[in-house]
Design an enzyme around this catalytic site. Sequence first.
Site, PDB file in Angstrom:
ATOM      1  N   LYS A  23       1.054  -1.038  -0.061  1.00  0.00           N
ATOM      2  CA  LYS A  23      -0.443  -0.084   0.024  1.00  0.00           C
ATOM      3  C   LYS A  23       0.717   1.284  -0.183  1.00  0.00           C
ATOM      4  CE  LYS A  23      -2.850   0.852   3.947  1.00  0.00           C
ATOM      5  NZ  LYS A  23      -2.327   2.025   3.608  1.00  0.00           N
ATOM      6  N   ARG A  28       2.884   5.844  -3.211  1.00  0.00           N
ATOM      7  CA  ARG A  28       3.857   6.764  -3.522  1.00  0.00           C
ATOM      8  C   ARG A  28       4.143   6.554  -5.635  1.00  0.00           C
ATOM      9  NH1 ARG A  28       4.475   5.401   1.608  1.00  0.00           N
ATOM     10  NH2 ARG A  28       5.754   6.669   3.012  1.00  0.00           N
ATOM     11  N   ARG A 123      -7.931  12.137  12.866  1.00  0.00           N
ATOM     12  CA  ARG A 123      -6.510  11.989  12.791  1.00  0.00           C
ATOM     13  C   ARG A 123      -5.792  13.490  12.646  1.00  0.00           C
ATOM     14  NH1 ARG A 123      -5.438   6.285   9.106  1.00  0.00           N
ATOM     15  NH2 ARG A 123      -3.551   6.849  10.174  1.00  0.00           N
ATOM     16  N   GLN A 170       4.892   9.029   7.425  1.00  0.00           N
ATOM     17  CA  GLN A 170       3.697   9.769   6.451  1.00  0.00           C
ATOM     18  C   GLN A 170       4.122  11.707   6.603  1.00  0.00           C
ATOM     19  OE1 GLN A 170       0.286   8.924   7.668  1.00  0.00           O
ATOM     20  NE2 GLN A 170       0.270   7.146   6.468  1.00  0.00           N
ATOM     21  N   ASP A 316       1.724  -1.381  11.800  1.00  0.00           N
ATOM     22  CA  ASP A 316       0.863  -1.785  11.394  1.00  0.00           C
ATOM     23  C   ASP A 316      -0.049  -3.449  11.295  1.00  0.00           C
ATOM     24  OD1 ASP A 316      -0.158   0.749  10.239  1.00  0.00           O
ATOM     25  OD2 ASP A 316       1.728   0.056   8.126  1.00  0.00           O
ATOM     26  N   LYS A 343      -4.191   5.743  14.815  1.00  0.00           N
ATOM     27  CA  LYS A 343      -4.894   5.136  13.913  1.00  0.00           C
ATOM     28  C   LYS A 343      -6.015   5.136  13.198  1.00  0.00           C
ATOM     29  CE  LYS A 343       0.224   4.131  12.501  1.00  0.00           C
ATOM     30  NZ  LYS A 343       0.197   4.630  12.212  1.00  0.00           N
ATOM     31  N   ARG A 347      -6.442   1.403  18.296  1.00  0.00           N
ATOM     32  CA  ARG A 347      -6.180   0.203  17.471  1.00  0.00           C
ATOM     33  C   ARG A 347      -5.790  -0.913  19.258  1.00  0.00           C
ATOM     34  NH1 ARG A 347      -3.409   0.431  12.385  1.00  0.00           N
ATOM     35  NH2 ARG A 347      -4.840   0.255  10.907  1.00  0.00           N
TER      36      ARG A 347
HETATM   37  C1  S3P Z   1       2.925   4.764   6.116  1.00  0.00           C
HETATM   38  C2  S3P Z   1       3.243   5.100   7.433  1.00  0.00           C
HETATM   39  C3  S3P Z   1       2.806   4.376   8.489  1.00  0.00           C
HETATM   40  C4  S3P Z   1       1.957   3.713   8.500  1.00  0.00           C
HETATM   41  C5  S3P Z   1       0.818   3.430   7.097  1.00  0.00           C
HETATM   42  C6  S3P Z   1       1.421   3.983   5.984  1.00  0.00           C
HETATM   43  C7  S3P Z   1       2.790   5.364   5.112  1.00  0.00           C
HETATM   44  O1  S3P Z   1       1.952   5.284   9.624  1.00  0.00           O
HETATM   45  O2  S3P Z   1       1.339   3.439   9.675  1.00  0.00           O
HETATM   46  O3  S3P Z   1      -0.220   2.860   7.522  1.00  0.00           O
HETATM   47  O4  S3P Z   1       2.619   4.940   3.838  1.00  0.00           O
HETATM   48  O5  S3P Z   1       4.056   6.583   5.243  1.00  0.00           O
HETATM   49  P1  S3P Z   1       2.689   6.571  10.127  1.00  0.00           P
HETATM   50  O6  S3P Z   1       3.373   8.123   9.441  1.00  0.00           O
HETATM   51  O7  S3P Z   1       1.894   7.446  10.566  1.00  0.00           O
HETATM   52  O8  S3P Z   1       3.666   6.028  11.295  1.00  0.00           O
END
Ligand code: S3P
Length: 431
Positions: A23, A28, A123, A170, A316, A343, A347
């Site tokens: 994912k 990206r 969020r 992120q 995750d 999340k 969770r």
């Molecule tokens: C992700 C980063 C993670 C992850 C999310 C996907 C990403 O979150 O939990 O499912 O694709 O950069 P955080 O960056 O908030 O930790």
Amino acid sequence: MLETVINKPNTGLVGTITVPGDKSISHRAVMFGSIANGTTEITGFLKGEDCLSTIRCMRQLGVNIEEKEDKIIVHGKGLDGLQEPEEVLDVGNSGTTIRLLSGILATQSFSNVLVGDDSIAKRPMGRVTGPLKMMNAFIDGRDQGQLTPLFIRGGNLNAINYVSPVASAQVKSAIILASLRANGTTKVTEPYRSRDHTERMLKAFQVDVEVSGNTVAIKGGHDLVATNVHVPGDISSAAFMLVAGAITKNSKVILNNVGVNPTRTGIIDVLEKMGADMDIEYDQTSSFEPTATITMKSSSLNGITIDGDLIPRLIDEIPAIAVLATQAEGTTVIKDAAELKVKETNRIDTMVNQLKALGANIRATDDGMIIEGQTKPLTGGEVNSFGDHRVGMAMALCGLISDSPVQLINTEAINVSYPKFFEHLEMLKQK
Ligand code: S3P
């Protein structure tokens, strides 16, 4: 709302599965392809709801994206070729879409409004909008830009030296993307290293990204050069099948093409430490993301402590790990994981409450959970995904080891990351 009943298999789970595309990498590939000059072909793309939200948003920004049966073709516009969307950008349930896209939009001088579903509305966005505002982007939203809907108008960005309070890919990625058009060199430092797909993929798009320890540095003014991307299988989806194989008697589950980027393989470390009967064969590949075939057999497990820098490497996977721990001998402690609270659902609360409802001995702590393993079946009963794909899949696994069936409510949430989840479980059962 859809419901699914999950029963214990008659025999074990046996077979080979190709898990769906990653994912994080799928998002990206579409975003970077969109802001690159040239055409990017993506194979192995995850056609889950979240990544489809990213495609929709990039199309609204003027990018032509073709969806074929076996690939996605992105006709990149270049970072300076995006156009102001006529409508609000709706990210659905996808945190990665809204946070990474905010970084891209911060480089643009036109106006954008970003919204999402009920979960996105709760969020925290301040972790991304805060540093982007420091770079000089104009951003507003509920609670002074902490919550959606967000309004973003960017352009004329300054480089910053940002020390992030959270290890979040992120946050890191949003700042890196904004820094492509900032004046000077931007640095982002994290308390622990989060997943590095952005850094790896930007290098493949010929952007100079410097990584040193937990700091990433990037000079403003870069353009991306299109390249083809092969998306490996998602280890976060594979995790559910690995746990299924480990906890179900008489099982042998083989998963191929699983992405094993070291910033994501905390689940493998945990399975090894818990004593899982697992074998990993690494593929020879020239891709910037490593892959492997993983074989999991029914296992006798022991409880462990999971904390510190391991947490971002498996954040995750904690819903799946919680189920695994109910079947281990001894205590499993998960700490330093307060991020679980922000999340798709909280969770810690959702997993603890629902596993308790099925007879597990589990309690919540401030930053994680403690599970007393019981090496005996759960009770079965009614549970709910609460709209969280990973909670849904974790609770579905409980049906494999419960005395009576598990009835999962709101199963459609699983389409976010693993649309073929139940089909794959059935395939393993039928052998
Ligand atoms: C992700 C980063 C993670 C992850 C999310 C996907 C990403 O979150 O939990 O499912 O694709 O950069 P955080 O960056 O908030 O930790």
